[in-house]
Design a protein around this motif. Structure first.
Motif: not given
Length: 336
Positions: A43-49, A86-92
């Motif tokens: 969960w610490y790495t969700e910003h890199l998913r 149109g862009g994408f994030g690291a996770a939903p």
């Protein structure tokens, strides 16, 4: 679907012992990463998913195991990360950003699934292209990472990489982007994150890659840059990011791919670099670390195996040094 989790046990093999790539161990390591949701590091790495999916999927393709991860589930996860813009994030639920958008495009291209953007009423690739193009400063040619305004040559390279894979380079001012990259060149031949910043191997890769996509490698003093890059190799064969820094497996890609793009890969000791990379793997549980004896992770696993592919390691698919994708993938996409 996620491929970023906590580190595995330490990598490394006994010096002097026979070294070979532990393919099946690495495949199992990558497959295991989405099963560790009870660990806090997950969960610490969700910003890199989303990046993590790309870091795991690419080496699987290079190791001839493209089906080791479920294709439909992977596509579903990627599309769940897309925003209305149109862009994408690291996770939903995460904000859209250039870096995650680039990873999303690379994944969809690898899986031959770009058409899914249209099929699932997500505006098609043009919507993704519009998000990327809107992040260019039309005065300077530089790109922002997101609406908040940070600029970096990583974002410029990522924009050109994604747009070229989508066949949408015409959406941006390519000449101004090239001119901005040229301004980031230093007297030592390297490139920095922005004009006036010190040379760094990672930024060299982004600038050389951007110029390669734009067809402007003629702007580079290849001998001067090649000399600076070849000096990044240390006695143990590993490569570093800048003078007086420790070696790191990830620079097996940043440095070597840059050398390959300018035709100077033979300026380093390829055999010593291959041995260094192989010494960074965990032969029992799989994965590669930044250097021998450290903890493995999917980021270094990706760049270590990508580096081995670039060096022509037997049994691996050939990688494209410009796109960091299997050569057979970029050949299929760019010839359309």
């Amino acid at each position: 679907m996620s491929l970023v989790s906590g580190p595995g046990r330490g990598g490394g093999t006994e010096e002097g012992s026979p070294l070979e790539l532990c393919v099946e161990k690495h495949v199992e390591y990558i497959k295991s990463l989405d099963t560790r949701r009870d660990e806090i590091e997950y969960w610490y790495t969700e910003h890199l998913r989303l990046n993590g999916v790309y870091w795991g999927l690419t080496p699987l393709h290079l190791m001839n195991r493209p089906d080791a991860l479920p294709r439909d589930e992977t596509i579903d996860f990627v599309l769940a990360c897309q925003h209305e813009n149109g862009g994408f994030g690291a996770a939903p639920g995460h904000d859209a950003h250039m870096l995650y958008t680039v990873s999303a495009v690379q994944i969809l291209v690898m899986l031959d699934a770009v058409d899914e953007l249209e099929k699932r009423n997500r505006g098609g690739k043009e919507r993704v292209g519009a998000f990327i193009a809107a992040l260019q400063d039309r005065e300077t040619g530089v790109f922002k990472g997101d609406e908040w305004g940070e600029t970096d040559t990583r974002f410029l390279y990522g924009a050109l990489l994604a747009l070229s894979l989508l066949g949408l380079l015409h959406l941006i001012d390519l000449d101004k982007a090239v001119a901005y990259v040229k301004q980031c060149e230093n007297l030592d031949g390297g490139f920095g994150v922005r004009p006036g910043a010190e040379s760094h191997s990672g930024q060299v890769l982004t600038c050389v890659g951007a110029l390669a996509i734009a067809g402007r490698l003629d702007l580079i003093d290849k001998d001067r840059l090649g000399a600076w890059l070849s000096e990044r190799q240390r006695e143990n064969g590993g490569l570093n990011g800048r003078p007086e820094k420790a070696e790191d497996v990830c620079y097996s890609w940043w440095v070597a791919a840059s050398l390959a793009m300018i035709g100077r890969l033979h300026w380093i000791d390829r055999a010593k670099l291959t041995t260094f990379i192989l010494r960074c793997q965990d032969p029992e549980r799989g994965g590669l670390a930044d250097r021998p004896g450290d903890m493995v992770d999917v980021f270094h696993t990706h760049f270590g195996i990508a580096g081995l592919s670039l060096l022509g390691y037997p049994g691996l698919q050939e990688i494209d040094p410009v796109y960091c994708l299997p050569r057979q993938v970029t050949a299929r996409v760019l010839q359309r």
